[in-house]
Write a protein that holds these residues in place. Structure first.
Motif, PDB file in Angstrom:
ATOM      1  N   SER A 105      -2.992   1.187  -4.055  1.00  0.00           N
ATOM      2  CA  SER A 105      -3.108   2.089  -3.207  1.00  0.00           C
ATOM      3  C   SER A 105      -4.962   2.433  -4.157  1.00  0.00           C
ATOM      4  O   SER A 105      -5.929   2.417  -4.893  1.00  0.00           O
ATOM      5  N   GLY A 106      -5.079   3.138  -2.491  1.00  0.00           N
ATOM      6  CA  GLY A 106      -6.999   4.161  -3.063  1.00  0.00           C
ATOM      7  C   GLY A 106      -6.818   5.396  -3.779  1.00  0.00           C
ATOM      8  O   GLY A 106      -7.501   5.554  -3.969  1.00  0.00           O
ATOM      9  N   ASP A 150       0.534  -1.968   0.087  1.00  0.00           N
ATOM     10  CA  ASP A 150       0.066   0.199   0.137  1.00  0.00           C
ATOM     11  C   ASP A 150       1.077   1.362   0.531  1.00  0.00           C
ATOM     12  O   ASP A 150       2.165   0.806   0.435  1.00  0.00           O
ATOM     13  N   GLU A 152     -14.019   8.073   1.885  1.00  0.00           N
ATOM     14  CA  GLU A 152     -13.731   7.909   0.680  1.00  0.00           C
ATOM     15  C   GLU A 152     -14.933   7.193  -0.246  1.00  0.00           C
ATOM     16  O   GLU A 152     -15.852   6.694   0.394  1.00  0.00           O
ATOM     17  N   VAL A 166       0.731  12.461   6.650  1.00  0.00           N
ATOM     18  CA  VAL A 166       0.359  14.352   6.660  1.00  0.00           C
ATOM     19  C   VAL A 166      -0.397  14.821   6.383  1.00  0.00           C
ATOM     20  O   VAL A 166      -1.468  14.114   5.877  1.00  0.00           O
ATOM     21  N   SER A 225     -12.090  10.997  -2.712  1.00  0.00           N
ATOM     22  CA  SER A 225     -11.908  11.268  -1.795  1.00  0.00           C
ATOM     23  C   SER A 225     -12.222  12.383  -0.700  1.00  0.00           C
ATOM     24  O   SER A 225     -11.881  13.233  -1.122  1.00  0.00           O
ATOM     25  N   ARG A 243      -9.143  15.426   7.850  1.00  0.00           N
ATOM     26  CA  ARG A 243      -7.694  15.778   8.482  1.00  0.00           C
ATOM     27  C   ARG A 243      -7.623  17.150   9.190  1.00  0.00           C
ATOM     28  O   ARG A 243      -7.594  17.303   9.856  1.00  0.00           O
ATOM     29  N   HIS A 273     -10.517  14.352   2.341  1.00  0.00           N
ATOM     30  CA  HIS A 273     -10.403  14.815   3.430  1.00  0.00           C
ATOM     31  C   HIS A 273     -10.639  15.194   5.192  1.00  0.00           C
ATOM     32  O   HIS A 273     -11.216  16.690   4.732  1.00  0.00           O
ATOM     33  N   ARG A 288      -8.277   6.663   6.566  1.00  0.00           N
ATOM     34  CA  ARG A 288      -7.794   7.659   8.158  1.00  0.00           C
ATOM     35  C   ARG A 288      -7.840   8.852   7.390  1.00  0.00           C
ATOM     36  O   ARG A 288      -7.174   9.384   7.011  1.00  0.00           O
ATOM     37  N   ASN A 318      -9.691  11.045  -7.699  1.00  0.00           N
ATOM     38  CA  ASN A 318      -8.911   9.528  -7.933  1.00  0.00           C
ATOM     39  C   ASN A 318      -9.031   8.661  -8.727  1.00  0.00           C
ATOM     40  O   ASN A 318      -9.207   7.661  -8.585  1.00  0.00           O
ATOM     41  N   LYS A 374      -9.489  -3.979  -3.339  1.00  0.00           N
ATOM     42  CA  LYS A 374      -8.027  -4.138  -2.999  1.00  0.00           C
ATOM     43  C   LYS A 374      -7.791  -6.498  -3.095  1.00  0.00           C
ATOM     44  O   LYS A 374      -6.614  -6.579  -3.706  1.00  0.00           O
ATOM     45  N   GLU A 419     -10.491  14.853  -3.022  1.00  0.00           N
ATOM     46  CA  GLU A 419      -8.795  14.043  -3.955  1.00  0.00           C
ATOM     47  C   GLU A 419      -9.988  13.397  -5.455  1.00  0.00           C
ATOM     48  O   GLU A 419     -10.478  12.889  -4.724  1.00  0.00           O
TER      49      GLU A 419
HETATM   50  O1  LIG Z   1      -4.831   2.886   0.018  1.00  0.00           O
HETATM   51  P1  LIG Z   1      -3.979   4.521   0.528  1.00  0.00           P
HETATM   52  O2  LIG Z   1      -2.110   4.249  -0.724  1.00  0.00           O
HETATM   53  O3  LIG Z   1      -3.105   4.420   1.805  1.00  0.00           O
HETATM   54  O4  LIG Z   1      -4.797   5.359   0.074  1.00  0.00           O
HETATM   55  C1  LIG Z   1      -5.824   5.981   1.093  1.00  0.00           C
HETATM   56  C2  LIG Z   1      -5.797   7.303   1.383  1.00  0.00           C
HETATM   57  O5  LIG Z   1      -4.784   8.253   1.547  1.00  0.00           O
HETATM   58  C3  LIG Z   1      -3.951   9.021   0.683  1.00  0.00           C
HETATM   59  O6  LIG Z   1      -4.701   9.839   1.813  1.00  0.00           O
HETATM   60  C4  LIG Z   1      -3.944   9.485   3.396  1.00  0.00           C
HETATM   61  O7  LIG Z   1      -2.628   9.908   3.522  1.00  0.00           O
HETATM   62  C5  LIG Z   1      -2.741  11.699   3.307  1.00  0.00           C
HETATM   63  C6  LIG Z   1      -0.811  11.870   3.480  1.00  0.00           C
HETATM   64  O8  LIG Z   1      -0.328  11.009   4.288  1.00  0.00           O
HETATM   65  C7  LIG Z   1      -3.095  12.100   4.619  1.00  0.00           C
HETATM   66  O9  LIG Z   1      -3.563  13.391   4.250  1.00  0.00           O
HETATM   67  C8  LIG Z   1      -4.825  11.695   4.572  1.00  0.00           C
HETATM   68  O10 LIG Z   1      -5.897  11.967   5.633  1.00  0.00           O
HETATM   69  C9  LIG Z   1      -4.923  10.380   4.502  1.00  0.00           C
HETATM   70  O11 LIG Z   1      -5.969   9.301   4.536  1.00  0.00           O
HETATM   71  C10 LIG Z   1      -4.559   9.812  -0.136  1.00  0.00           C
HETATM   72  O12 LIG Z   1      -4.365  11.656  -0.175  1.00  0.00           O
HETATM   73  C11 LIG Z   1      -6.888   9.411  -0.483  1.00  0.00           C
HETATM   74  O13 LIG Z   1      -6.998   9.799  -1.509  1.00  0.00           O
HETATM   75  C12 LIG Z   1      -6.521   7.846  -0.378  1.00  0.00           C
HETATM   76  O14 LIG Z   1      -7.934   7.127   0.246  1.00  0.00           O
END
Ligand SMILES: O=P(O)(O)OC[C@H]1O[C@H](O[C@H]2O[C@H](CO)[C@@H](O)[C@H](O)[C@H]2O)[C@H](O)[C@@H](O)[C@@H]1O
Length: 374
Positions: free
Chosen positions: A157-158, A119, A276, A128, A238, A242, A240, A272, A233, A285, A231
């Motif tokens: 990856s997502g 991942d 999504e 971050v 996504s 955070r 966010h 996290r 994708n 996945k 975002e």
């Molecule tokens: O499957 P992944 O590669 O783990 O993707 C899942 C999400 O990852 C990203 O978001 C995560 O990481 C960011 C940067 O560290 C953080 O700011 C965010 O809070 C996390 O959820 C990505 O930006 C997403 O689009 C993905 O869905």
């Protein structure tokens, strides 16, 4: 007009009445949702105020459940109390460190082809605040490059496939973006590359216009929530949170849910500190992992040993597939106990790098040993 099925306690009969509430701009009326227990004509009499209150409570409860789950998805503070420490110790017993169990892992893989699935966010790069700045270190890139020389390696990856490629920048890997819905084989330089241009697979192409439309709508409707960030994708989205004040999480979840009401072919999941949105198709996945194993020629092989390393809920689909196949294992990257189908754990990306380095070193020594014997 919107309709909602609710259960209302009727003070006259003492019965719970299952009703459908029809709300228009000018009126609210009800009909029996199921066989009406005691309401003549299928209608019951209830005050407008009482009904609105009821609707609020029902809708509110659902949103609160989402907000609780948003909080749980990535705790801000790691508590340290005796009971938390006990949980931690018992979790570690069931999901020991992949570094400490390295020898056992290698023993289990003897005579089998290890295939690596990694991942990106939270696994190869630290989490971050700004998703556009989730860079992986040079050392990590060098380690993954070496890893791919010895083992077929895929990034799952997502994120949108192009975006995750721009972070990793290693042409010799397989990439599965959009939670595995967009897969491409190595562009060059991999001895594991199959066929001419390599595999290309897109599981949800017909959703592209819908995803773009929802993205635009969400960008517009979350403008007033400071810190919210969308975002695109490609085959999923996504949202966010955070950097959003916790007091605004419930409002944000409500906005996202209200937009999605118009798109029943899309579903909402959580990562996290991220909501999504993705198509309701049966592809994740785990399916991507199976697809890649098949593309690599390991579909019905008993001598393959897939290792999947990930930190998020969506990685659980892949961990489950490995458990069901009884092949290889999953490693969860987490500092705290989590409900998981992974077998082992690592605490953070630096430990992931240590584990990958040990794999490379072990394989290098095994090669040297073999060439000396020859
Ligand atoms: O499957 P992944 O590669 O783990 O993707 C899942 C999400 O990852 C990203 O978001 C995560 O990481 C960011 C940067 O560290 C953080 O700011 C965010 O809070 C996390 O959820 C990505 O930006 C997403 O689009 C993905 O869905």
């Amino acid at each position: 007009m919107t309709n909602q099925n609710v259960v209302v306690a009727d003070s006259n009969s003492g019965l719970n009445l299952a009703i459908t509430v029809h709300v228009t701009n000018s009126s609210i009326f009800t009909t029996a949702a199921q066989k009406p227990p005691a309401a003549p004509g299928g209608y019951i009499s209830i005050s407008r105020k009482k009904l609105l209150k009821n609707l609020e409570i029902n809708g509110g409860a659902r949103i609160n459940a989402w907000v609780d789950s948003m909080r749980a998805s990535s705790p801000t503070h790691i508590k340290s109390t005796p009971s938390v420490n006990e949980d931690q110790s018992s979790w570690i017993v069931h999901h020991p460190s992949a570094l400490e169990m390295f020898e056992q892992i290698i023993d289990a893989s003897k005579g089998k082809q290890i295939v690596m699935f990694l991942d990106y966010d939270g696994t190869l790069s630290p989490i971050v605040d700004d998703p556009d700045k989730a860079f992986m270190s040079k050392q990590m890139r060098a380690t993954v490059r070496k890893l791919a020389r010895f083992f077929p390696t895929a990034i799952v990856s997502g994120r949108c496939r192009d975006k995750v490629y721009n972070f990793v920048r290693l042409a010799e890997l397989y990439y599965a973006g959009s939670h595995g819905m967009d897969i491409k084989g190595p562009a060059k330089g991999s001895k594991y590359k199959k066929g001419g241009d390599g595999v290309v697979f897109q599981a949800a192409s017909e959703f592209l216009p819908m995803i773009d439309e929802v993205y635009e709508e969400l960008v517009e409707k979350t403008k007033t929530t400071p810190g919210a960030k969308e975002e695109n994708n490609k085959f999923c989205l996504s949202v966010h949170y955070r950097c959003v004040d916790e007091k605004k999480w419930s409002g944000l979840a409500q906005v996202v849910k209200s937009v999605l009401k118009e798109y029943p072919k899309l579903r909402l999941t959580q990562g996290r500190k991220v909501l999504e949105i993705r198509p309701t198709i049966k592809w994740d996945k785990g399916k991507a992992l199976e697809f890649l194993l098949e593309s690599l020629g390991f579909a019905n092989c008993t001598d393959v040993f897939p290792v999947y390393i990930g930190d998020d809920r969506t990685d659980e689909d892949a961990f489950k597939v490995l458990r069901e196949r009884g092949q290889g294992f999953g490693i969860l990257v987490s500092k705290i106990p989590k409900d998981t189908s992974a077998s082992y754990s690592l605490q953070e990306p630096t430990q992931v790098m240590d584990f990958l380095r040990r794999l490379v070193e072990w394989k290098r020594l095994a090669f040297q040993g073999r060439s000396r014997v020859v």
